[in-house]
Design an enzyme around this catalytic site. Structure first.
Site: not given
Ligand SMILES: Cc1ncc(COP(=O)(O)O)c(C=O)c1O
Length: 403
Positions: A248, A134, A219
């Site tokens: 986050k 994700f 990520d």
């Molecule tokens: C690993 C990871 N990358 C990217 C995102 C996307 O972040 P945002 O919701 O702030 O766009 C999330 C959101 O849960 C995530 O867990």
């Protein structure tokens, strides 16, 4: 507005894209939140990992109030003291060599930047991502996200992004072609069910990227900033990527994303290649400076390691007690409990009893509490969960399929 008016207003006026829980939260302190009626909850969600320092940490509140009276907005086309200070603090804690950042406003944006950067730096189009990953829901990030239910309605997505089975070095190696720019991976998959990779996987990816001269992008939007018991999850395996995505909790609850890269990689971006109006907003950067100070001064990664170890071992005790628990996984205060049934009902029942828990997919309970949570608050969450699991099991005859 009373409770019902608030719920009605959001339902009527806000895009219906969130799976709403029937609760109106209006106040928070540390690992506790209160609803509009004054009912207290132990928060094991941190607002999806954001309130890692706890809700309304006094140092964040102070920094925001002070900066709000000085300068709230300053486009990155001008220099700003808080932005410079935040960049210094950020790059002083990121893994060695990751010394240049692009600042944005969210996790998806931090991934978008990484994808563009990989293409610009290598001159190649293809990105290899993991099945189960994700990375967010903007078009580029969504193209790297795995779940069909998020992707299919929005086809065609960004081309040249392909997915390989996770934790499988051979498949990753086979997937690399002449066109590959980068491998993108979450060090621990969050939304994908709290999946910790086998030892050697991230190191193996590093070796493949070095050998093939492509970029490794981590990520760490969910795993970063102490959540897993180290400042960044990649430190558990001593692997440094070329690019790292953060967001986050980075600004103590305010919206801030950062894509941090090796200097030579980030320098591939030239003026105009990428931007966002809010990049390095002073108010958010002031919160970010305070957040990094709190994280280090209060030794929160260490706290996540210790309390996470306790929380996990207690979840394992629940596993041995309850036949519907399949597996307990995770590191630090990023924990998952895979159930043999759909967990939505469990979440709602726990909420009713004063504990907020997240899901990760249909059958994993996900715990991302603020790192300032106390042992007593963890115990309360565990005892509520114990009771709820018992109720759920009593509702299912022994030996019957979970659902
Ligand atoms: C690993 C990871 N990358 C990217 C995102 C996307 O972040 P945002 O919701 O702030 O766009 C999330 C959101 O849960 C995530 O867990």
């Amino acid at each position: 507005m009373n409770e019902q008016e608030i719920i009605d207003a959001e339902n009527r006026l806000m895009a219906n894209v969130f799976a709403k829980k029937p609760v109106v939260l209006t106040r928070g302190k540390g690992a506790l939140v209160w609803d509009v009626n004054g009912k207290e909850y132990v928060d094991c969600t941190s607002s999806y990992g954001v309130a890692l320092l706890g809700h309304c940490h006094p140092k964040i509140v102070e920094a925001v109030c002070e900066q709000a009276g000085k300068l709230i907005s300053c486009h990155a086309g001008f220099y700003n003291d808080k932005r410079a200070e935040f960049l210094q603090k950020l790059t002083s804690i990121t893994p060695k060599g990751l010394s240049k950042a692009f600042l944005s406003n969210s996790g998806a944006e931090s991934v978008e930047c990484a994808l563009k950067l990989a293409r610009k730096h290598t001159g190649k189009p293809e990105i290899i991502a993991m099945m189960g990953a994700f990375h967010g829901k903007t078009m580029g990030a969504l193209s790297a996200t795995w779940d069909k239910k998020y992707r299919e309605p929005f086809q065609p997505l960004v081309p040249e992004i392909k997915h390989v089975p996770p934790d499988n070095l051979e498949k990753a190696r086979e997937a690399v072609s002449e066109k590959t720019a980068a491998i993108l991976v979450e060090p621990i998959r969050g939304e994908g069910g709290i999946r910790v990779p086998p030892d050697g996987f991230l190191k193996g990816l590093r070796e493949i990227c070095d050998e093939k001269n492509i970029l490794l992008i981590f990520d760490e939007v969910q795993t970063g900033f102490g959540r897993t018991g180290k400042l960044f999850a990649c430190e558990h395996w001593n692997v440094v990527p070329d690019v790292m995505c953060l967001a986050k909790p980075l600004a103590g609850g305010l919206p801030l994303g950062a894509t941090v890269a090796r200097e030579d990689v980030m320098s591939s971006f030239k003026v105009g290649d990428h931007s966002t109006t809010y990049s390095g907003n002073p108010l958010v950067c002031a919160a970010g400076c305070a957040a990094i100070d709190v994280l280090i001064q209060e030794k929160l990664p260490e706290r996540a390691a210790t309390l996470g170890g306790y929380f996990k071992s207690e979840l394992e005790k629940l596993q041995s007690k309850h036949r519907t628990v399949k597996e307990v996984r995770g590191l630090g205060l990023m924990l998952g409990m895979e159930m043999k049934f759909d967990v939505l009902n469990t979440l709602l029942k726990a909420m009713d009893k004063g504990v907020l828990v997240l899901d990760a997919g249909r059958n994993v309970l996900r715990f991302l509490p603020p790192l300032v949570i106390s042992k007593e608050q963890i115990d309360k969450a565990l005892s509520v969960l114990d009771g709820v699991l018992e109720e759920e099991e009593n509702a299912r005859p022994s030996g019957a399929p979970a659902n």
